[in-house]
Design an enzyme around this catalytic site. Sequence first.
Site, mmCIF file in Angstrom:
data_model
loop_
_atom_site.group_PDB
_atom_site.id
_atom_site.type_symbol
_atom_site.label_atom_id
_atom_site.label_comp_id
_atom_site.label_asym_id
_atom_site.label_seq_id
_atom_site.Cartn_x
_atom_site.Cartn_y
_atom_site.Cartn_z
ATOM 1 N N GLU A 248 0.888 -1.173 0.000
ATOM 2 C CA GLU A 248 0.000 0.000 0.000
ATOM 3 C C GLU A 248 0.921 1.217 0.000
ATOM 4 O O GLU A 248 1.566 1.511 1.011
ATOM 5 C CB GLU A 248 -0.901 -0.001 1.233
ATOM 6 C CG GLU A 248 -1.871 -1.163 1.297
ATOM 7 C CD GLU A 248 -3.024 -1.052 0.302
ATOM 8 O OE1 GLU A 248 -3.196 0.010 -0.309
ATOM 9 O OE2 GLU A 248 -3.742 -2.056 0.143
ATOM 10 N N CYS A 282 -2.478 9.102 3.069
ATOM 11 C CA CYS A 282 -2.151 8.597 1.727
ATOM 12 C C CYS A 282 -3.221 9.007 0.731
ATOM 13 O O CYS A 282 -2.929 9.222 -0.434
ATOM 14 C CB CYS A 282 -1.966 7.089 1.752
ATOM 15 S SG CYS A 282 -3.360 6.215 2.479
HETATM 16 P P1 NDP Z 1 8.460 4.875 4.370
HETATM 17 O O1 NDP Z 1 8.388 4.138 3.096
HETATM 18 O O2 NDP Z 1 9.582 5.796 4.587
HETATM 19 O O3 NDP Z 1 8.479 3.856 5.611
HETATM 20 C C1 NDP Z 1 7.482 2.877 5.797
HETATM 21 C C2 NDP Z 1 8.014 1.813 6.744
HETATM 22 O O4 NDP Z 1 9.058 1.091 6.099
HETATM 23 C C3 NDP Z 1 8.613 2.371 8.026
HETATM 24 O O5 NDP Z 1 8.326 1.501 9.097
HETATM 25 C C4 NDP Z 1 10.100 2.355 7.712
HETATM 26 O O6 NDP Z 1 10.903 2.328 8.861
HETATM 27 C C5 NDP Z 1 10.209 1.066 6.945
HETATM 28 N N1 NDP Z 1 11.393 0.923 6.100
HETATM 29 C C6 NDP Z 1 12.259 1.892 5.685
HETATM 30 N N2 NDP Z 1 13.219 1.343 4.878
HETATM 31 C C7 NDP Z 1 12.941 0.021 4.799
HETATM 32 C C8 NDP Z 1 13.546 -1.078 4.115
HETATM 33 N N3 NDP Z 1 14.616 -0.911 3.351
HETATM 34 N N4 NDP Z 1 13.001 -2.306 4.254
HETATM 35 C C9 NDP Z 1 11.888 -2.483 5.013
HETATM 36 N N5 NDP Z 1 11.268 -1.490 5.674
HETATM 37 C C10 NDP Z 1 11.782 -0.254 5.570
HETATM 38 O O7 NDP Z 1 7.040 5.597 4.513
HETATM 39 P P2 NDP Z 1 6.607 6.651 5.606
HETATM 40 O O8 NDP Z 1 6.716 6.035 6.957
HETATM 41 O O9 NDP Z 1 7.316 7.928 5.319
HETATM 42 O O10 NDP Z 1 5.041 6.812 5.300
HETATM 43 C C11 NDP Z 1 4.527 7.737 4.405
HETATM 44 C C12 NDP Z 1 4.198 7.065 3.087
HETATM 45 O O11 NDP Z 1 3.270 6.008 3.310
HETATM 46 C C13 NDP Z 1 3.532 7.998 2.091
HETATM 47 O O12 NDP Z 1 4.090 7.784 0.826
HETATM 48 C C14 NDP Z 1 2.076 7.535 2.115
HETATM 49 O O13 NDP Z 1 1.377 7.830 0.932
HETATM 50 C C15 NDP Z 1 2.234 6.071 2.350
HETATM 51 N N6 NDP Z 1 1.011 5.507 2.886
HETATM 52 C C16 NDP Z 1 0.246 4.706 2.081
HETATM 53 C C17 NDP Z 1 -0.956 4.204 2.533
HETATM 54 C C18 NDP Z 1 -1.802 3.332 1.666
HETATM 55 O O14 NDP Z 1 -2.734 2.722 2.191
HETATM 56 N N7 NDP Z 1 -1.548 3.235 0.366
HETATM 57 C C19 NDP Z 1 -1.439 4.512 3.879
HETATM 58 C C20 NDP Z 1 -0.552 5.345 4.641
HETATM 59 C C21 NDP Z 1 0.625 5.818 4.148
HETATM 60 P P3 NDP Z 1 11.393 3.720 9.512
HETATM 61 O O15 NDP Z 1 10.222 4.643 9.580
HETATM 62 O O16 NDP Z 1 11.796 3.290 10.861
HETATM 63 O O17 NDP Z 1 12.471 4.234 8.642
#
Ligand code: NDP
Length: 513
Positions: A248, A282
Amino acid sequence: MATVEQKPAATTNGQSTGIAVENPATGQVVGTVPNMEADAVKALVARARAAQPAWEALGFEGRGAVLKRAQKWVLDNKDRIIETIVSETGKTHEDAQIAEIGYAANAFGFWAKNAPEYLADERVKSASIFVKGRKLVQRFTSLGVIGVIGPWNYPLTNSFGDCIPALAAGNAVVLKPSEVTPLTSMLMAECLTECGLPDDVFLVATGDGATGSALIDEVDMIMFTGSTRTGKKVMARAADTITPVSLELGGKDPMIVLADADIERAANAAVYYSMQNGGQTCISIERVYVEQPVYHEFVGKVVEKTRALRQGDPSGGPGSVDVGAVTFPPQLEIVEDHVKDAVDHGAKILVGGHARSGAGRYYEPTVLVDVDHTMKCMTEETFGPTLPIMSVADSEEAIRLANDSPYGLGASVFGKDLARAEAIARRVEAGAVAVNDAQLYYVALELPFGGAKASGLGSRHGPGGIRKYCQTQALMVTRFAPKKDVQMFPYKPRTFKLLGGLLKLVYGRSKRR
Ligand code: NDP
């Protein structure tokens, strides 16, 4: 190696041993959690794997009872959960109540009730002549341990929410919340323990991106919510172990305002669904296309309503502010960059346009006009309290521009002629489209929600939202059969001819056009 703790480790005299969790509205540290390394994640998944069979063996009824108790727990402990969410996100109490408590309270009951039906064995009839008389069943069995990786914008709804159907399906779950907002996930671990979930069936792996990466290597399926950039990395990593993924991802949701729209409602919706949760949703409205005859009226109303918004520290309680803080530090730079880029390319700021100085992290609710698709604010996910509005000649131009995006998460169309508005909605390339509304399709858990194009892979909610956590098994049971079927060895010209004739007889009768 980091310690494996399943409750929040409080900060001692300001000395943090892991990741410090900051309140974005005040800048104060509100807790610390361990930054788990790969071997700690591996140990956590091993515990979950050992606990899973007994959880699965409880059946739908036993598991549903725990989920229903959790539903009540969420409502009984609403204020405590809201305080935790507000303290780590800087969002308002209202945003936490409607979009997080409201979601979780519904979801626990929804999955407890619907899991048995969505995952029931399905008898299938086949048109194939070779399986006539056989019992054919599609069935769904739990996968084992699901890894859920979540973002910071909705720590209850988007990080924890996906764990509920995974648990309902009989899986154990290891959740890796964002390092920015892990405290809500820890609280939900406490909730599930108090509601009778057996030990180790739900565990939280706190940590950063590397922790998430390590989790992918250990689990049987990954449910990821986050940015498209990270989603690609998750998919690539999962490819090493052929681990299934559901993604997502980001969005750039367009809103189309037709000339016959109720402009007052359209303006209210535009302001609310772009600024709610500080625009960090999102499916926020990220860009608006307005048919030229109503453009000025719409912009006037949006400006007036945006100017009236109160922004600040939400710790004053419900009703104290409308728009809270920017949760994730780098997000502030992205919002600033998009606004600056727009202005550099000729856009005009009608409201806001600046980060606020002082304690906490805030960007003013901002309205931009004279924008076009050469600007980042119209083409890249901003994820902040900004609303760029563009005038279009007609609905054809609006549809073309709405679809001019790598993303396809949500969209909305406003117009009084419902047939026309719906016809336009059907042409927008998005996983979910609302007519005279926005976002609310997300709370209809019966409807699948998932992104088109670069906004995701797979979906949550509806039957698919739980079947993705299962192995689909095709079961065929043959009761009455001869000693030897006609297609079996040895091959003979006579049976070849016979079978050829049979195929023609059965499949060759459909009329040619
Ligand atoms: P990120 O992609 O930066 O992070 C998402 C999660 O992935 C966090 O827990 C992060 O950890 C973790 N992560 C980071 N790098 C890795 C890796 N290499 N491997 C595995 N996991 C990893 O997203 P954000 O937290 O900034 O969230 C915002 C984004 O989420 C926006 O783009 C938004 O549109 C999207 N979103 C989509 C939704 C949907 O339903 N389509 C709903 C809500 C949000 P850490 O934070 O600790 O770095």
